[in-house]
Write a protein that holds these residues in place. Structure first.
Motif, PDB file in Angstrom:
ATOM      1  N   VAL A   1       0.845  -1.184   0.000  1.00  0.00           N
ATOM      2  CA  VAL A   1       0.000   0.000   0.000  1.00  0.00           C
ATOM      3  C   VAL A   1       0.886   1.242   0.000  1.00  0.00           C
ATOM      4  N   LEU A   2       1.933   1.233   0.814  1.00  0.00           N
ATOM      5  CA  LEU A   2       2.924   2.301   0.800  1.00  0.00           C
ATOM      6  C   LEU A   2       4.249   1.752   1.284  1.00  0.00           C
ATOM      7  N   HIS A   3       5.331   2.425   0.893  1.00  0.00           N
ATOM      8  CA  HIS A   3       6.683   1.954   1.234  1.00  0.00           C
ATOM      9  C   HIS A   3       7.606   3.162   1.370  1.00  0.00           C
ATOM     10  N   ARG A   4       8.534   3.065   2.332  1.00  0.00           N
ATOM     11  CA  ARG A   4       9.532   4.134   2.502  1.00  0.00           C
ATOM     12  C   ARG A   4      10.814   3.519   3.027  1.00  0.00           C
ATOM     13  N   GLU A   5      11.930   3.883   2.403  1.00  0.00           N
ATOM     14  CA  GLU A   5      13.256   3.593   2.934  1.00  0.00           C
ATOM     15  C   GLU A   5      13.780   4.900   3.495  1.00  0.00           C
ATOM     16  N   PHE A   6      14.436   4.844   4.648  1.00  0.00           N
ATOM     17  CA  PHE A   6      14.881   6.052   5.326  1.00  0.00           C
ATOM     18  C   PHE A   6      16.357   6.304   5.071  1.00  0.00           C
ATOM     19  N   PHE A   7      16.656   7.519   4.655  1.00  0.00           N
ATOM     20  CA  PHE A   7      18.028   7.943   4.402  1.00  0.00           C
ATOM     21  C   PHE A   7      18.802   7.901   5.714  1.00  0.00           C
ATOM     22  N   GLU A   8      19.890   7.174   5.733  1.00  0.00           N
ATOM     23  CA  GLU A   8      20.740   7.014   6.914  1.00  0.00           C
ATOM     24  C   GLU A   8      19.964   6.532   8.139  1.00  0.00           C
ATOM     25  N   THR A   9      18.903   5.785   7.927  1.00  0.00           N
ATOM     26  CA  THR A   9      18.047   5.186   8.967  1.00  0.00           C
ATOM     27  C   THR A   9      17.570   6.190  10.002  1.00  0.00           C
ATOM     28  N   ILE A  10      17.235   7.405   9.555  1.00  0.00           N
ATOM     29  CA  ILE A  10      16.732   8.452  10.448  1.00  0.00           C
ATOM     30  C   ILE A  10      15.318   8.831  10.019  1.00  0.00           C
ATOM     31  N   TRP A  11      14.374   8.806  10.978  1.00  0.00           N
ATOM     32  CA  TRP A  11      12.984   9.153  10.714  1.00  0.00           C
ATOM     33  C   TRP A  11      12.586  10.297  11.636  1.00  0.00           C
ATOM     34  N   GLU A  12      12.356  11.454  11.057  1.00  0.00           N
ATOM     35  CA  GLU A  12      11.959  12.640  11.815  1.00  0.00           C
ATOM     36  C   GLU A  12      10.521  12.501  12.313  1.00  0.00           C
ATOM     37  N   ARG A  13      10.189  13.164  13.407  1.00  0.00           N
ATOM     38  CA  ARG A  13       8.880  13.046  14.066  1.00  0.00           C
ATOM     39  C   ARG A  13       7.713  13.381  13.153  1.00  0.00           C
ATOM     40  N   PHE A  14       7.766  14.469  12.403  1.00  0.00           N
ATOM     41  CA  PHE A  14       6.635  14.873  11.562  1.00  0.00           C
ATOM     42  C   PHE A  14       6.871  14.582  10.083  1.00  0.00           C
ATOM     43  N   ASP A  15       7.717  13.613   9.802  1.00  0.00           N
ATOM     44  CA  ASP A  15       7.934  13.127   8.445  1.00  0.00           C
ATOM     45  C   ASP A  15       6.959  11.974   8.233  1.00  0.00           C
ATOM     46  N   TYR A  16       5.731  12.322   7.813  1.00  0.00           N
ATOM     47  CA  TYR A  16       4.688  11.316   7.654  1.00  0.00           C
ATOM     48  C   TYR A  16       4.959  10.452   6.435  1.00  0.00           C
ATOM     49  N   VAL A  17       4.770   9.151   6.586  1.00  0.00           N
ATOM     50  CA  VAL A  17       4.859   8.226   5.460  1.00  0.00           C
ATOM     51  C   VAL A  17       3.429   8.057   4.972  1.00  0.00           C
ATOM     52  N   GLN A  18       3.160   8.475   3.732  1.00  0.00           N
ATOM     53  CA  GLN A  18       1.794   8.418   3.258  1.00  0.00           C
ATOM     54  C   GLN A  18       1.713   8.188   1.758  1.00  0.00           C
ATOM     55  N   ASP A  19       0.534   7.727   1.332  1.00  0.00           N
ATOM     56  CA  ASP A  19       0.252   7.547  -0.079  1.00  0.00           C
ATOM     57  C   ASP A  19      -1.243   7.643  -0.272  1.00  0.00           C
ATOM     58  N   LYS A  20      -1.651   8.073  -1.450  1.00  0.00           N
ATOM     59  CA  LYS A  20      -3.067   8.176  -1.789  1.00  0.00           C
ATOM     60  C   LYS A  20      -3.504   6.895  -2.484  1.00  0.00           C
ATOM     61  N   ILE A  21      -4.674   6.397  -2.100  1.00  0.00           N
ATOM     62  CA  ILE A  21      -5.219   5.159  -2.637  1.00  0.00           C
ATOM     63  C   ILE A  21      -6.589   5.465  -3.224  1.00  0.00           C
ATOM     64  N   GLU A  22      -6.809   5.136  -4.489  1.00  0.00           N
ATOM     65  CA  GLU A  22      -8.122   5.347  -5.088  1.00  0.00           C
ATOM     66  C   GLU A  22      -8.991   4.122  -4.822  1.00  0.00           C
ATOM     67  N   VAL A  23     -10.138   4.354  -4.208  1.00  0.00           N
ATOM     68  CA  VAL A  23     -11.108   3.299  -3.930  1.00  0.00           C
ATOM     69  C   VAL A  23     -12.276   3.497  -4.877  1.00  0.00           C
ATOM     70  N   LYS A  24     -12.525   2.502  -5.750  1.00  0.00           N
ATOM     71  CA  LYS A  24     -13.589   2.618  -6.747  1.00  0.00           C
ATOM     72  C   LYS A  24     -14.883   1.944  -6.294  1.00  0.00           C
ATOM     73  N   THR A  25     -14.762   0.855  -5.557  1.00  0.00           N
ATOM     74  CA  THR A  25     -15.926   0.145  -5.031  1.00  0.00           C
ATOM     75  C   THR A  25     -15.626  -0.236  -3.589  1.00  0.00           C
ATOM     76  N   GLU A  26     -16.628  -0.711  -2.884  1.00  0.00           N
ATOM     77  CA  GLU A  26     -16.421  -1.126  -1.495  1.00  0.00           C
ATOM     78  C   GLU A  26     -15.244  -2.088  -1.424  1.00  0.00           C
ATOM     79  N   THR A  27     -14.336  -1.810  -0.514  1.00  0.00           N
ATOM     80  CA  THR A  27     -13.085  -2.553  -0.415  1.00  0.00           C
ATOM     81  C   THR A  27     -12.807  -2.887   1.048  1.00  0.00           C
TER      82      THR A  27
END
Length: 146
Positions: A20-46
């Protein structure tokens, strides 16, 4: 919430047909408000059966991992949101899985049978909810739909 280990995978092994979504972190650092997100189109009940595959390096300093998973509807309003906390190490700081390659990889349950009935574009988001940032030792994460 107790850690519920479902499967063990090696680092950097994507399952693109289930991703659904994927992220690799540069130098294994994840900032607090660095949201990992992606948009998903839903066409029918899923229905979604979601889990989080997350890989940590030896640099990860905590025994647990906390995150917030949110789905936003097409109009930007939260559709579903939940905080999660998983134990990734025992009380002595030993990992709960064996090291494979250069990391410790967990697949953790997020949401089973989450239904979206209205068509639209939904945003799936994972937020680092650890108390100290930047968070070090997170190599990558993947949200999977089984």
């Amino acid at each position: 919430m107790a850690c519920c280990l479902l499967f063990l995978f090696g680092c950097s092994q994507q399952e693109s047909d289930k991703t659904v979504l994927h992220r690799e972190f540069f130098e294994t650092i994840w900032e607090r408000f660095d949201y990992v997100q992606d948009k998903i189109e839903v066409k029918t009940e899923t229905s979604y059966d979601l889990s989080l595959k997350i890989a940590f390096t030896d640099d990860y300093p905590y025994n647990d991992f906390s995150m917030i998973f949110t789905v936003f509807s097409s109009d930007g309003e939260p559709y579903r949101s939940k905080a999660y906390k998983f134990n990734v190490k025992d009380d002595e700081g030993q990992w709960n899985v064996d090291k494979k390659g250069d990391c410790y990889t967990f697949v953790l349950p997020i949401n089973k049978d989450m239904r979206i009935s209205e068509p639209g574009v939904y945003t799936f988001q994972i937020e680092n909810h650890m108390p100290i940032t930047p968070l070090v030792g997170v190599k990558e994460l993947t949200l999977l739909n089984h």
